[in-house]
Design an enzyme around this catalytic site. Sequence first.
Site, short mmCIF file in Angstrom:
data_model
loop_
_atom_site.label_atom_id
_atom_site.label_comp_id
_atom_site.label_asym_id
_atom_site.label_seq_id
_atom_site.Cartn_x
_atom_site.Cartn_y
_atom_site.Cartn_z
N PRO A 18 54.01 39.19 40.08
CA PRO A 18 54.11 38.39 38.86
C PRO A 18 52.73 38.23 38.24
O PRO A 18 51.82 37.69 38.87
CB PRO A 18 54.65 37.05 39.36
CG PRO A 18 54.22 36.98 40.79
CD PRO A 18 54.14 38.38 41.30
N MET A 19 52.56 38.73 37.02
CA MET A 19 51.26 38.66 36.35
C MET A 19 51.42 38.01 34.99
O MET A 19 52.22 38.48 34.17
CB MET A 19 50.64 40.06 36.21
CG MET A 19 50.26 40.70 37.54
SD MET A 19 49.62 42.38 37.34
CE MET A 19 51.17 43.27 37.08
N CYS A 102 48.03 31.21 42.17
CA CYS A 102 47.25 31.40 40.95
C CYS A 102 45.90 30.69 41.07
O CYS A 102 45.85 29.48 41.31
CB CYS A 102 48.00 30.87 39.73
SG CYS A 102 47.06 31.07 38.19
N LYS A 141 54.69 33.01 47.02
CA LYS A 141 53.49 33.84 46.89
C LYS A 141 52.28 32.94 46.99
O LYS A 141 52.18 31.93 46.29
CB LYS A 141 53.46 34.62 45.57
CG LYS A 141 52.26 35.56 45.48
CD LYS A 141 52.38 36.50 44.28
CE LYS A 141 51.31 37.60 44.36
NZ LYS A 141 49.98 37.13 43.98
N ASN A 204 49.47 41.87 49.45
CA ASN A 204 49.05 42.04 48.07
C ASN A 204 47.52 42.02 48.03
O ASN A 204 46.90 41.23 48.71
CB ASN A 204 49.65 40.91 47.22
CG ASN A 204 49.21 40.94 45.78
OD1 ASN A 204 48.87 39.91 45.21
ND2 ASN A 204 49.22 42.09 45.13
N GLY A 205 46.96 42.91 47.20
CA GLY A 205 45.52 42.92 47.01
C GLY A 205 44.90 44.28 47.27
O GLY A 205 44.94 44.78 48.39
N ASP A 206 44.36 44.89 46.22
CA ASP A 206 43.55 46.11 46.31
C ASP A 206 44.33 47.41 46.50
O ASP A 206 43.72 48.47 46.65
CB ASP A 206 42.51 46.02 47.44
CG ASP A 206 41.39 45.05 47.14
OD1 ASP A 206 41.35 44.53 46.01
OD2 ASP A 206 40.57 44.78 48.05
N GLY A 228 50.01 44.78 41.78
CA GLY A 228 49.78 44.08 40.54
C GLY A 228 49.02 44.90 39.53
O GLY A 228 49.58 45.73 38.81
#
Length: 329
Positions: A18-19, A102, A141, A204-206, A228
């Site tokens: 979700p962005m 967030c 998340k 999640n991440g990278d 993302g």
Amino acid sequence: MIKIGDLNLGEFPLLLAPMEDVSDPPFRAVCKSNGADLMYTEFISSEGLIRDAAKSVQKLDVYDYERPIGIQIFGNEISSMREAASIVEAAGPDILDINYGCPVNKVACKGAGAGILLDIDKMVSMTAEIVKAVNIPVTVKTRLGWDENSIRIEEVTERLQDIGIQAISIHARTRKQMYKGEANWKYLADVKNNPRIKIPVFGNGDIDSPEKARIYRDKYGVDGIMIGRAAIGYPWIFNEIKHYFSTGNLLAGPDLEERVAVAKRHLDFSVEWKGEKLGLLEMRRHYTNYFRGLPHFKPYRTALVTTEDYPGVVQILDEVSKVFAGAEF
């Protein structure tokens, strides 16, 4: 098979993160058609929902072709989040997701998003109230912690699992890191290796390439990967990862014709969903990424982000197809 409630997501699902200002229905549509297994909406303010704010309510729009789809909410008041959860359930998603990750000041510094990582007890209490308020699966998340001195992600996952969440997605950075530095997936491996943890754990991440996706899958043992920023203007990444997982070979990247076709499809969804004026405006943030690596594209990008009518934008995209025919990325 990885399951959230009764939803079967396959052996190793790829999730669209979700962005804010990105993960709207038009963007989700092109990601779904290119292999995303589960997607989430942009985060929605609980206060906006209970006050029937138009911008918040519009973010509840979900469509059958997107399923399975989760709606994500954020807030810092337990009563408001509980009420918003009931509004979300009525909109008909498959999953309700809570944003505890967030990092931006306007959210985190008000105790919402990653801000709640400073009060784990409240995080657990809020989640418990939301789980009790709805009959659909609740997921979370979050991030590793507020900073490197307050990482309690194993404890957090255990406690959230114990009060009923059915999956967790962990961005492997702290709030203090924002989006800088390297994501530390070691903590995700610790969560997965904890014998008490039974729910799916998504990392999640990278992740920005099929090779990296496989390395992180194999090294850290997560149940799926959430993607993302790497999907912005490049929805093909989902199918490219799946192809690499199944064959060990890299798919050729999309050629110019495919990039223009998907950009047009994205544009059409955007105009259909939000009307011509706003649809054109919100599409502007995507053109640079769709055509990244195309030499001498800047004048065309400028034209795409300044043209104010739909036929004019389509004409420019058609011109890009002709002028750059055969170009390599």
